[in-house]
Motif scaffolding. Structure first.
Motif, PDB file in Angstrom:
ATOM      1  N   ALA A  55       0.784  -1.409  -0.092  1.00 37.14           N
ATOM      2  CA  ALA A  55      -0.007  -0.042  -0.097  1.00 37.14           C
ATOM      3  C   ALA A  55       0.866   1.127  -0.036  1.00 37.14           C
ATOM      4  O   ALA A  55       0.351   2.203  -0.441  1.00 37.14           O
ATOM      5  N   LEU A  56       2.108   1.183   0.346  1.00 36.64           N
ATOM      6  CA  LEU A  56       2.989   2.442   0.548  1.00 36.64           C
ATOM      7  C   LEU A  56       3.808   2.402  -0.766  1.00 36.64           C
ATOM      8  O   LEU A  56       4.759   3.426  -0.699  1.00 36.64           O
ATOM      9  N   LYS A  57       3.742   1.672  -1.691  1.00 36.58           N
ATOM     10  CA  LYS A  57       4.704   1.794  -2.815  1.00 36.58           C
ATOM     11  C   LYS A  57       4.042   2.880  -3.856  1.00 36.58           C
ATOM     12  O   LYS A  57       3.414   2.279  -4.775  1.00 36.58           O
ATOM     13  N   THR A  58       4.224   3.954  -3.481  1.00 29.59           N
ATOM     14  CA  THR A  58       3.896   5.052  -4.107  1.00 29.59           C
ATOM     15  C   THR A  58       4.996   6.052  -4.689  1.00 29.59           C
ATOM     16  O   THR A  58       5.801   6.026  -4.273  1.00 29.59           O
ATOM     17  N   THR A  59       4.592   6.627  -5.929  1.00 27.79           N
ATOM     18  CA  THR A  59       5.803   7.367  -6.287  1.00 27.79           C
ATOM     19  C   THR A  59       6.191   8.548  -5.190  1.00 27.79           C
ATOM     20  O   THR A  59       7.402   8.814  -5.139  1.00 27.79           O
ATOM     21  N   THR A  60       5.223   9.010  -4.762  1.00 24.11           N
ATOM     22  CA  THR A  60       5.639  10.234  -3.602  1.00 24.11           C
ATOM     23  C   THR A  60       6.281   9.563  -2.543  1.00 24.11           C
ATOM     24  O   THR A  60       7.252  10.157  -1.939  1.00 24.11           O
ATOM     25  N   ASN A  61       6.030   8.118  -2.180  1.00 18.71           N
ATOM     26  CA  ASN A  61       6.680   7.664  -0.871  1.00 18.71           C
ATOM     27  C   ASN A  61       8.355   7.187  -1.217  1.00 18.71           C
ATOM     28  O   ASN A  61       9.067   7.057  -0.456  1.00 18.71           O
ATOM     29  N   TYR A  62       8.630   7.158  -2.745  1.00 14.23           N
ATOM     30  CA  TYR A  62       9.945   6.820  -3.030  1.00 14.23           C
ATOM     31  C   TYR A  62      10.794   8.016  -2.612  1.00 14.23           C
ATOM     32  O   TYR A  62      11.740   8.108  -2.411  1.00 14.23           O
ATOM     33  N   PHE A  63       9.984   9.238  -3.081  1.00 20.64           N
ATOM     34  CA  PHE A  63      10.786  10.451  -2.588  1.00 20.64           C
ATOM     35  C   PHE A  63      11.016  10.770  -1.145  1.00 20.64           C
ATOM     36  O   PHE A  63      12.085  10.996  -0.573  1.00 20.64           O
ATOM     37  N   ILE A  64       9.955  10.207  -0.506  1.00 17.71           N
ATOM     38  CA  ILE A  64      10.058  10.171   1.076  1.00 17.71           C
ATOM     39  C   ILE A  64      11.310   9.242   1.671  1.00 17.71           C
ATOM     40  O   ILE A  64      11.727   9.716   2.401  1.00 17.71           O
ATOM     41  N   VAL A  65      11.437   8.150   0.943  1.00 19.93           N
ATOM     42  CA  VAL A  65      12.487   7.215   1.371  1.00 19.93           C
ATOM     43  C   VAL A  65      13.808   8.002   0.960  1.00 19.93           C
ATOM     44  O   VAL A  65      14.853   7.831   1.669  1.00 19.93           O
ATOM     45  N   SER A  66      13.908   8.433  -0.161  1.00 16.94           N
ATOM     46  CA  SER A  66      15.164   9.518  -0.260  1.00 16.94           C
ATOM     47  C   SER A  66      15.482  10.261   0.533  1.00 16.94           C
ATOM     48  O   SER A  66      16.646  10.756   1.398  1.00 16.94           O
ATOM     49  N   LEU A  67      14.324  10.983   1.269  1.00 16.03           N
ATOM     50  CA  LEU A  67      14.601  12.092   2.185  1.00 16.03           C
ATOM     51  C   LEU A  67      14.961  11.208   3.643  1.00 16.03           C
ATOM     52  O   LEU A  67      15.532  11.808   4.316  1.00 16.03           O
ATOM     53  N   ALA A  68      14.363  10.262   4.029  1.00 16.33           N
ATOM     54  CA  ALA A  68      15.035   9.359   4.802  1.00 16.33           C
ATOM     55  C   ALA A  68      16.074   8.795   4.820  1.00 16.33           C
ATOM     56  O   ALA A  68      16.798   8.894   5.946  1.00 16.33           O
ATOM     57  N   VAL A  69      16.557   8.662   3.761  1.00 19.90           N
ATOM     58  CA  VAL A  69      17.957   8.196   3.734  1.00 19.90           C
ATOM     59  C   VAL A  69      18.929   9.398   3.936  1.00 19.90           C
ATOM     60  O   VAL A  69      20.096   9.240   4.592  1.00 19.90           O
ATOM     61  N   ILE A 139       7.505   3.717 -10.057  1.00 17.51           N
ATOM     62  CA  ILE A 139       8.365   4.922 -10.354  1.00 17.51           C
ATOM     63  C   ILE A 139       9.118   4.930 -11.882  1.00 17.51           C
ATOM     64  O   ILE A 139       9.391   3.546 -12.090  1.00 17.51           O
ATOM     65  N   ASP A 140       9.141   5.933 -12.445  1.00 18.48           N
ATOM     66  CA  ASP A 140       9.624   5.766 -13.806  1.00 18.48           C
ATOM     67  C   ASP A 140      10.843   7.013 -14.027  1.00 18.48           C
ATOM     68  O   ASP A 140      11.363   7.113 -12.991  1.00 18.48           O
ATOM     69  N   LEU A 141      11.315   6.822 -15.250  1.00 17.71           N
ATOM     70  CA  LEU A 141      12.398   7.641 -15.436  1.00 17.71           C
ATOM     71  C   LEU A 141      12.479   9.049 -15.050  1.00 17.71           C
ATOM     72  O   LEU A 141      13.519   9.576 -14.514  1.00 17.71           O
ATOM     73  N   ARG A 142      11.195   9.926 -14.911  1.00 14.74           N
ATOM     74  CA  ARG A 142      11.091  11.269 -14.335  1.00 14.74           C
ATOM     75  C   ARG A 142      11.494  11.093 -13.030  1.00 14.74           C
ATOM     76  O   ARG A 142      12.350  12.114 -12.416  1.00 14.74           O
ATOM     77  N   GLN A 143      10.949  10.367 -12.380  1.00 15.33           N
ATOM     78  CA  GLN A 143      11.060  10.435 -10.880  1.00 15.33           C
ATOM     79  C   GLN A 143      12.761   9.931 -10.603  1.00 15.33           C
ATOM     80  O   GLN A 143      13.290  10.532  -9.466  1.00 15.33           O
TER      81      GLN A 143
END
Length: 375
Positions: A55-69, A139-143
């Motif tokens: 449920a959390l595998k959204t494009t926005t959350n991939y950016f949140i993972v980058s922020l968490a890293v 997630i695609d090339l733009r993200q």
């Protein structure tokens, strides 16, 4: 000032060494260790939750993972050395090379956090402005380009320090700081004073566009329900928004049983489901594609302003003090003020997981499961 051995002196958090040299700041050590552990645990949970929860595998959350890293790396690479320096009473007793590495990582990770938030605002703006061309399922090339660019630019801003910018004449080896005032001004502008206004403008435009789109969609729905020769009763509908569908309760929808359903309406367990042909387009040889902003994305959009607001609250005092000291070379900023605003900025890295837990049920459920497993 030399200690005279009274109880008041012994109760102080900072022990003064003979000759007036600052000693060990026990409070900074304890608080620093707790902050490091909290940042690591919280942001590690954020990364694991997105990796493990469908449920959390959204494009926005991939950016949140980058922020968490970025926050994780800050807790692992920067904060231990900063806490050690604070424990020593602000005196740097290690090598200047290690100091330059510390300053580089500090600038880079702080800049990466801001750039990640800015990248999220760009991504959300695109999702609202051109929804039909936006890939929400993976997630695609733009993200990938946006996330990679944030880290490349962050390193570009910080790299002058590791390449010798701090090696100025008469450098004080007992103080670990940025030595070049021009670089302090440059890095502050690039890392904070330019991306933050851009980010705020994009968020304002995004929410305005989303509001207009929602109003147009509701108007189109009501128009299609009441159009034609059908005798159709149009009450104030109860909306359950999910995947750009609006579901209306069957009761009170029609005033007689002979009324036919408008095009695009379907029955599903006694619930009328409305689709939106006007939001679809078709290419030759391809299926129809529908513009959708699902419920999870709307939840993410609601939590993002909180994340940005907390970030600005924590880091704005630091950058104001930082750039003021560089511009006004005759101004004397108390060491205590500098220490407070720096700690406030670092505390931000611990707050994001708390924000996600409060405002997002999926994050909250995953965190609860993990805590129950270990407790």
């Amino acid at each position: 000032m030399q200690s005279n051995g009274t109880e008041e002196d012994l109760s102080n958090a900072t022990v003064q060494m003979p000759g007036g040299q600052p000693g060990h700041n026990v409070a900074a050590l304890v608080l620093g260790i707790l902050l490091i552990l909290f940042i690591i645990c919280g942001n590690l949970l954020v990364c694991l939750s997105v990796c493990m929860e469908r449920a959390l595998k959204t494009t926005t959350n991939y950016f949140i993972v980058s922020l968490a890293v970025a926050d994780l790396l800050l807790a692992i690479l920067v904060l231990p050395l900063y806490v050690y320096s604070e424990f020593q009473g602000g005196v740097w007793s290690l090598s200047t090379v290690l100091c330059d590495a510390l300053m580089t990582m500090d600038v880079m990770l702080c800049t990466a956090s801001i750039f990640n938030l800015c990248a999220i605002s760009v991504d959300r703006f695109i999702a609202v402005s051109v929804p039909l061309n936006y890939n929400r399922r993976q997630i695609d090339l733009r993200q990938i380009i946006l996330i990679s660019t944030t880290w490349i630019f962050a390193f570009a801003v910080a790299s002058p320090v590791i390449f010798g910018l701090n090696n100025v004449p008469n450098r004080d080896p007992t103080s670990c700081r940025l030595e070049d005032n021009n670089y302090i001004i440059y890095s502050s502008i690039c890392s904070f004073f330019i991306p933050c206004p851009v980010m705020l403008v994009l968020y304002c435009a995004m929410f305005q566009g989303l509001k207009r789109w929602e109003e147009a969609r509701k108007a189109k729905l009501r128009s299609s329900m009441c159009a034609g020769n059908r005798t159709l009763y149009c009450p104030s509908p109860l909306f359950e928004r999910n995947h750009m569908d609006i579901r209306l309760e069957e009761r009170n929808l029609y005033n007689h049983s002979e009324c036919s359903l408008p095009k695009g309406y379907m029955m599903n367990n006694g619930i009328q489901t409305v689709s939106y042909p006007h939001l679809k387009y078709t290419h030759p040889g391809h299926k129809q594609k529908q513009a959708k902003i699902n419920g999870r994305e709307r939840k993410a959009m609601k939590v993002l302003p909180v994340v940005v607001g907390v970030f600005l609250f924590c880091w704005t005092p630091f950058f104001v003090v930082h750039i003021t000291g560089a511009i006004c070379t005759t101004c004397t900023i108390p060491t205590k003020v500098t220490s407070i605003v720096t700690w406030l900025g670092y505390v931000n890295s611990a707050l994001n997981p708390i924000i996600y837990t409060i405002f997002n049920a999926e994050f909250r459920n995953f965190f609860r499961k993990v805590l129950h497993f270990f407790c």
